[in-house]
Structure formats: structure tokens, C-alpha cells
Design a protein around this motif. Structure first.
Motif, short mmCIF file in Angstrom:
data_model
loop_
_atom_site.label_atom_id
_atom_site.label_comp_id
_atom_site.label_asym_id
_atom_site.label_seq_id
_atom_site.Cartn_x
_atom_site.Cartn_y
_atom_site.Cartn_z
N GLU A 1 -0.82 9.02 2.09
CA GLU A 1 -2.10 9.03 1.37
C GLU A 1 -3.18 8.32 2.16
O GLU A 1 -4.32 8.77 2.23
CB GLU A 1 -1.95 8.41 -0.02
CG GLU A 1 -3.20 8.51 -0.86
CD GLU A 1 -2.97 8.18 -2.33
OE1 GLU A 1 -3.96 7.85 -3.01
OE2 GLU A 1 -1.82 8.25 -2.79
N ALA A 2 -2.82 7.20 2.78
CA ALA A 2 -3.80 6.46 3.58
C ALA A 2 -4.27 7.26 4.78
O ALA A 2 -5.42 7.14 5.22
CB ALA A 2 -3.20 5.13 4.05
N LEU A 3 -3.40 8.12 5.31
CA LEU A 3 -3.72 8.91 6.49
C LEU A 3 -4.45 10.21 6.17
O LEU A 3 -4.96 10.87 7.08
CB LEU A 3 -2.43 9.25 7.25
CG LEU A 3 -1.71 8.08 7.93
CD1 LEU A 3 -0.30 8.47 8.34
CD2 LEU A 3 -2.50 7.59 9.15
N ASP A 4 -4.54 10.56 4.90
CA ASP A 4 -5.14 11.82 4.49
C ASP A 4 -6.67 11.76 4.64
O ASP A 4 -7.33 10.97 3.95
CB ASP A 4 -4.77 12.11 3.04
CG ASP A 4 -5.18 13.50 2.58
OD1 ASP A 4 -6.12 14.08 3.17
OD2 ASP A 4 -4.59 14.00 1.60
N ALA B 1 1.17 3.99 8.52
CA ALA B 1 0.57 3.91 7.19
C ALA B 1 1.16 5.01 6.31
O ALA B 1 1.82 5.95 6.78
CB ALA B 1 -0.94 4.06 7.28
N SER B 2 0.91 4.93 5.01
CA SER B 2 1.40 5.93 4.08
C SER B 2 0.66 7.25 4.28
O SER B 2 -0.44 7.30 4.85
CB SER B 2 1.21 5.47 2.64
OG SER B 2 -0.16 5.46 2.29
N HIS C 1 0.83 -1.22 0.00
CA HIS C 1 0.00 0.00 0.00
C HIS C 1 0.86 1.26 0.00
O HIS C 1 0.39 2.33 -0.42
CB HIS C 1 -0.93 0.00 1.23
CG HIS C 1 -0.40 0.73 2.42
ND1 HIS C 1 0.40 0.12 3.37
CD2 HIS C 1 -0.53 2.02 2.85
CE1 HIS C 1 0.72 0.99 4.30
NE2 HIS C 1 0.17 2.15 4.02
N LYS C 2 2.11 1.15 0.45
CA LYS C 2 2.91 2.36 0.68
C LYS C 2 3.27 3.12 -0.60
O LYS C 2 3.18 4.34 -0.63
CB LYS C 2 4.15 2.02 1.50
CG LYS C 2 3.77 1.53 2.90
CD LYS C 2 4.88 1.61 3.89
CE LYS C 2 4.37 1.29 5.29
NZ LYS C 2 5.38 1.51 6.34
N PRO C 3 3.69 2.45 -1.68
CA PRO C 3 3.97 3.20 -2.91
C PRO C 3 2.74 3.39 -3.79
O PRO C 3 2.82 4.00 -4.86
CB PRO C 3 5.00 2.31 -3.61
CG PRO C 3 4.64 0.93 -3.21
CD PRO C 3 4.14 1.05 -1.79
N ALA C 4 1.60 2.86 -3.37
CA ALA C 4 0.40 2.86 -4.22
C ALA C 4 -0.31 4.21 -4.21
O ALA C 4 -0.07 5.07 -3.36
CB ALA C 4 -0.56 1.76 -3.77
N HIS C 5 -1.22 4.38 -5.17
CA HIS C 5 -2.00 5.60 -5.29
C HIS C 5 -3.40 5.25 -5.74
O HIS C 5 -3.60 4.33 -6.54
CB HIS C 5 -1.35 6.55 -6.31
CG HIS C 5 -2.18 7.73 -6.66
ND1 HIS C 5 -2.53 8.72 -5.74
CD2 HIS C 5 -2.78 8.09 -7.84
CE1 HIS C 5 -3.28 9.62 -6.35
NE2 HIS C 5 -3.46 9.28 -7.60
N LEU C 6 -4.39 5.97 -5.20
CA LEU C 6 -5.78 5.78 -5.60
C LEU C 6 -6.16 6.83 -6.64
O LEU C 6 -6.20 8.02 -6.33
CB LEU C 6 -6.71 5.87 -4.39
CG LEU C 6 -6.64 4.74 -3.37
CD1 LEU C 6 -7.53 5.03 -2.16
CD2 LEU C 6 -7.02 3.41 -4.00
#
Length: 306
Positions: free
Chosen positions: A283-286, A280-281, A153-158
Motif C-alpha cells: 500500500e505504501a508503494l502504490d 515497504a508495504s 505501517h505494514k498491516p495498516a491501511h489508510l
């Protein structure tokens, strides 16, 4: 600091736990340890025959275990709804472990509802399941939801303009995005539970790189080269499944775990090691990403949380 182990799991007598994908790998280890500590464990599995075999394995390890098997195909919202409807007989659920997952390396595939398979199974299926079971969790004893993330999940993007990877297919990126969605969901769920004053907490975990059956399945259609590559990868780059399950067991059972906490391996790049708190990354924390994913998930699944 003493390493956390299964000996640290407190008594779970009187509690009901649902573990998705509990017929093998990390799910089977988790279900077994919960049953050893006295929990009533429901194996929520797509293949009931395999699930019954897993239940027999658990009973062999824990003769007094109260374990049952229920059909659940997370790639079908109809199956998720059917499972939730039958949960009414449980009266309450204390632990929901969203463990099941898929990874594919070949062409793009979809669920029964037309979702990209990774996102549909790893995130949307669990999103719907958790929402439908939330009333039962609200009645639980120290209830919690545990969602299984991944270091992927860390380098990933939604990409909310192409959540289903319809424009440009990349199997590895799609898997990472599904796990980012899972992680973002777990964190956003915690925000919403706290805001509503719910007794339920949402905790996350990831297993590092463990010897589950996901990699062999993903390489199954690549012949002898795939089998050799799988064997080398599993022997050189992974930790035993029992070790990989410790973060989610800690997330599920540790009395001092709190909502929004994330557990994973302590080693380099979180690939293996003791179960500790990890991060978490960004982005996940945003919160903005969490809100956008939540709205999209409710729209896609038709499940709105109470």
C-alpha cells in the motif's frame, strides 16, 4: 557482509542538520552522532527546556559540537510555520530528519488544528515542515529528507473516508495508519523530487522495536500495571536505542543511499538487528495511494510544495 555502524558515518563538517524530536530516544542518538561527525545540528523540539538538556548531553559527548535548540510543536501548524520562517537565517539545510512521533493508547485526542493526534503529529506536521523547508534543502550539500517509519505501517491501511478515525476509534490502528502515511509520503516525495530534477533525495528508515520513550509515555496513565508491563516489554522485546537508531543514521549519512531507499533491522520480522535495506508495504508503494495522500495532506495543511 560487514554490519553497518556509526564508524561508517562520513565527515559531516559544514553541513546543517535539523532533527525533530531530538531531545530524547532515537532523535537524541541521531543528533549526537551527527554532531560527533562535525554537523551543525538543530534540535527541533516541543519542550525547549528538555531540548537544552539534550544539547548539553551532546556537548558533553562531543565538546566541539555546534548544536542549538529551536521550538517546534508538530501538533500545531502555526508552530511549524513559525519554525520554518525562522529557518530563513540558515540560508540552507542539508539534512532534515523527520524523527519525532507520538503514540497514545487512551481516548482519541486531537492536535491544535483538530487533526487526530497520531496523523496530525507523525505525518501532517512533518509533511508541512518538509514542504516549507524544501527551498532551503534545494540549496543544500547532498541534501536529503529522512522520514521515520515503523513496522506498524505494514498491516495498516489508510481509509481516506475516515483518515481521522472519527467513526471508529482504535488507538493502535490510528498509530499504524499514521506510520503508513509517513512511509507513503516518503516514497511519494521521492517520486516527485526525481520528476522535478531536484537535488534533494527522500529516504526512509524504521528502528524495529527499540527502547525509546514512546512506550513508557503511552502507558503512563495506566498505573502500576502499565509500569510493570512496560518494564517487561522493554527488557524482553526491544533492542537498545543506539542500535535502533542505526537505520535512520544510515539513511541520513550513507553516501551510497539513494532516493526511495528504506532501511530497517535485519532480524526476524525486522524487529532488531543490523541496519539493512528493507521493503515497504504494497500500500505504501502504490502510486495511487501516494497521490491521494498527497492531495489530502496539501488540503489539510494548506502547504503546497514548490
Amino acid at each position: 557482509m560487514t554490519a553497518w555502524s556509526t564508524s561508517d558515518i562520513p565527515d559531516q563538517s559544514g553541513r546543517t542538520a535539523i532533527v525533530t524530536g531530538a531531545n530524547s530516544g532515537l532523535g537524541l542518538v541521531t543528533a549526537t552522532e551527527l554532531a560527533r561527525r562535525g554537523a551543525r545540528v538543530i534540535l527541533a523540539v516541543r519542550n525547549v527546556t528538555s531540548g537544552e538538556e539534550a544539547a548539553d548531553t551532546i556537548r558533553s559527548a562531543a565538546p566541539r559540537a555546534e548544536v542549538s535548540v529551536r521550538n517546534l510543536d508538530l501538533a500545531s501548524l502555526a508552530s511549524v510555520r513559525s519554525f520554518a520562517e525562522h529557518a530563513a537565517e540558515l540560508d540552507r539545510v542539508d539534512l532534515l530528519v523527520n524523527n519525532a512521533g507520538v503514540v497514545i493508547l487512551g481516548p482519541r485526542r486531537t492536535t491544535a488544528d483538530g487533526f487526530e493526534l497520531h496523523l496530525g503529529t507523525n505525518h501532517l506536521g512533518h509533511f508541512a515542515l518538509t514542504g516549507l523547508l524544501l527551498p532551503f534543502l534545494e540549496r543544500g550539500d547532498r541534501p536529503r529528507v529522512v522520514s521515520l517509519s515503523s513496522i506498524s505501517h505494514k498491516p495498516a491501511h489508510l481509509d481516506f473516508d475516515d483518515l481521522m478515525f472519527e467513526r471508529r476509534w482504535d488507538a493502535s490502528a490510528a498509530y499504524g495508519a499514521s506510520k503508513l502515511a509517513t512511509t507513503t509520503f516518503g516514497i511519494e516525495l521521492d517520486r516527485r523530487l526525481r520528476a522535478s530534477g531536484s537535488p534533494v533525495i527522500s529516504v526512509l528508515a524504521h528502528p524495529g522495536v527499540s527502547r525509546s520513550n514512546l512506550v513508557p509515555r503511552a502507558w503512563a496513565d495506566r498505573g502500576w500495571i502499565g509500569r510493570i508491563a512496560t518494564g517487561l516489554f522493554l527488557s524482553l522485546s526491544t533492542q537498545p536505542t543506539e542500535q535502533g537508531a542505526l537505520p535512520q543514521l544510515r539513511a541520513t549519512t550513507a553516501p551510497d543511499a539513494h532516493g526511495g531507499q528504506f532501511f530497517g533491522p535485519s532480524g526476524r520480522n525486522e524487529r532488531r538487528g543490523d541496519a539493512i535495506e528493507v521493503q515497504a508495504s504494497d500500500e505504501a508503494l502504490d502510486p495511487r495511494v501516494g497521490q491521494q495522500l498527497w492531495a489530502a495532506s496539501e488540503d489539510l495543511t494548506g502547504v503546497s510544495y514548490p
